[in-house]
Scaffold this motif. Structure first.
Motif, short mmCIF file in Angstrom:
data_model
loop_
_atom_site.label_atom_id
_atom_site.label_comp_id
_atom_site.label_asym_id
_atom_site.label_seq_id
_atom_site.Cartn_x
_atom_site.Cartn_y
_atom_site.Cartn_z
N VAL A 1 -14.71 14.44 -34.50
CA VAL A 1 -15.17 14.11 -33.14
C VAL A 1 -16.65 14.45 -32.98
CG1 VAL A 1 -14.88 14.66 -30.69
CG2 VAL A 1 -12.87 14.35 -32.15
N ALA B 1 -11.60 10.64 -30.34
CA ALA B 1 -10.59 11.72 -30.34
C ALA B 1 -10.06 11.86 -31.76
CB ALA B 1 -9.45 11.38 -29.39
N ALA C 1 -4.06 10.05 -26.59
CA ALA C 1 -5.38 9.70 -27.15
C ALA C 1 -5.64 8.20 -27.10
CB ALA C 1 -5.47 10.20 -28.60
#
Ligand code: NAP
Length: 338
Positions: free
Chosen positions: A190, A197, A217
């Motif tokens: 990330v 994510a 996510a």
């Protein structure tokens, strides 16, 4: 001519690969014939596909013969040349194998390629700007065919292929979600690679739990997935695929020691009308120039900052390779010789 230390495949693994499958020998490099080039390897590439070549099970490629130098990509410097297109000092990429030097017949198409190290470090030609990078490019661009705004995912996201995939997908305006093992790898994915994510699959005991994390996510579902692992990860992703989604099947590392990698709900391929396509990057040489150009630009501009795990010295190759098969690497696994 210099002495050359080489790793041979000595015997085939029964189950997990072991250091005793390999044997280190020293030979003399032969005098060059016309058209040949002597290359001193600076880095050896270690890649998961080598595990497949160690076994003699039916596959897309011939097994690595016993008693021969382990195959593999290499980058290095020309030491001596009897070919008009190469000169001492040239930096080159080839398939020199697990050894310190290789004698290459440079007339063979594709056997040796000169590379420019002004903006891209030599080692990256084995990773982001080499075979793993092109692999990510092919699966994303030719199989997943993403549109801006699509959500795309990848397993083994912190690795050589996964990290390049993230940069390529971001450049196409996608939401990119990685799946990787451990907090450090997820933080890197990330914070340094710029994924939106990353899910640590080691925190999830089954596909149902991982599927819940994927739902968070990927609130709009998954349009494209790039599979490197198989098993629980693929099961969880399948449960979140959108109708008409595309899955590029690149690797199944969870099964490389020969164990089954079951798929629990293959009916989701039907109900979601998915395209699921396996591929081997070396069968698509036509895309390499375009892919390498884009990958070189991403690395040169700093938009892709690939990480490397570097083992030191030729002796370290087998243990580093076994570590790669167990997820101990962080980014592209290399062996540094010079
Ligand atoms: N089809 C093709 O032409 C082609 C070409 C190149 C590579 N590949 C495939 O692409 C995949 C990634 O290759 P790469 O070079 O980028 O390797 P990599 O991701 O740098 O290293 C392999 C990673 O796999 C992960 N992994 C997940 N589950 C695992 C398990 N059960 N056992 C061991 N490792 C596991 C580990 O990361 P975590 O710690 O995150 O689990 C490990 O670090 C591999 O499956 C490879 O075979 C295919």
């Amino acid at each position: 001519m210099p002495a050359n230390r080489q790793w041979l495949l000595d015997n085939r693994p029964q189950g997990e690969a072991e250091a005793s499958n390999f044997k280190l020998v020293t030979t003399q490099t032969p005098a060059l014939a016309d058209g040949q080039v002597l290359v001193r390897h600076h880095y050896l590439s270690l890649d998961p596909y080598m595990r497949g070549r160690m076994s003699d099970a039916k596959s897309y490629a011939q097994p690595q013969p016993l008693g021969e130098v382990m195959i593999g990509g290499t980058v290095g410097e020309v030491v001596e040349s009897r070919h008009p297109k190469f000169a001492a000092g040239d930096k080159v990429v080839g398939m020199g194998g697990w050894q310190e030097f290789s004698v290459v017949d440079a007339n063979q198409p594709g056997a040796l390629r000169k590379v420019d190290t002004t903006h891209v470090p030599l080692s990256h030609y084995l990773g982001a700007v080499g075979m793993p990078g092109v692999t990510a490019w092919y699966g994303l661009v030719k199989i997943i065919e993403p549109k801006a705004g699509d959500t795309v995912t990848v397993s083994a996201a912190a690795g050589a292929v996964g990290s390049a995939y993230g940069a390529l997908a971001k450049a196409r305006g996608c939401r990119v979600v990685g799946i990787a093992g451990g907090k450090d790898k997820c933080d890197y994915v990330v914070k340094e690679l710029g994924f939106d994510a990353c899910i640590d699959y080691k925190l999830h005991k089954d596909a149902g739990s991982l599927s819940k994390a994927l739902k968070e996510a990927c609130p709009k579902g998954i349009d494209g997935h790039f599979e490197n692992v198989g098993g629980m990860v693929l099961d969880a992703v399948l449960s979140r695929m959108n109708a008409h989604g595309r899955i590029a099947v690149c690797g199944m590392i969870a099964g490389y020691d020969g164990q089954p990698v079951p798929m629990t709900y293959p009916q989701l391929i039907l109900t979601n009308r998915l395209k699921v396509q396996g591929f081997i990057v070396s069968e698509h040489m036509e895309v390499w120039p375009e892919a390498l150009q884009e990958l070189g630009a991403l690395v040169g501009s700093g938009k892709l900052r690939p990480r490397e795990s570097v083992a030191q010295g030729i002796e370290a190759a087998p243990e580093a390779f076994l570590g790669l098969l167990r997820g101990k690497n962080f980014g592209k696994q290399l062996v540094k010789l010079v």
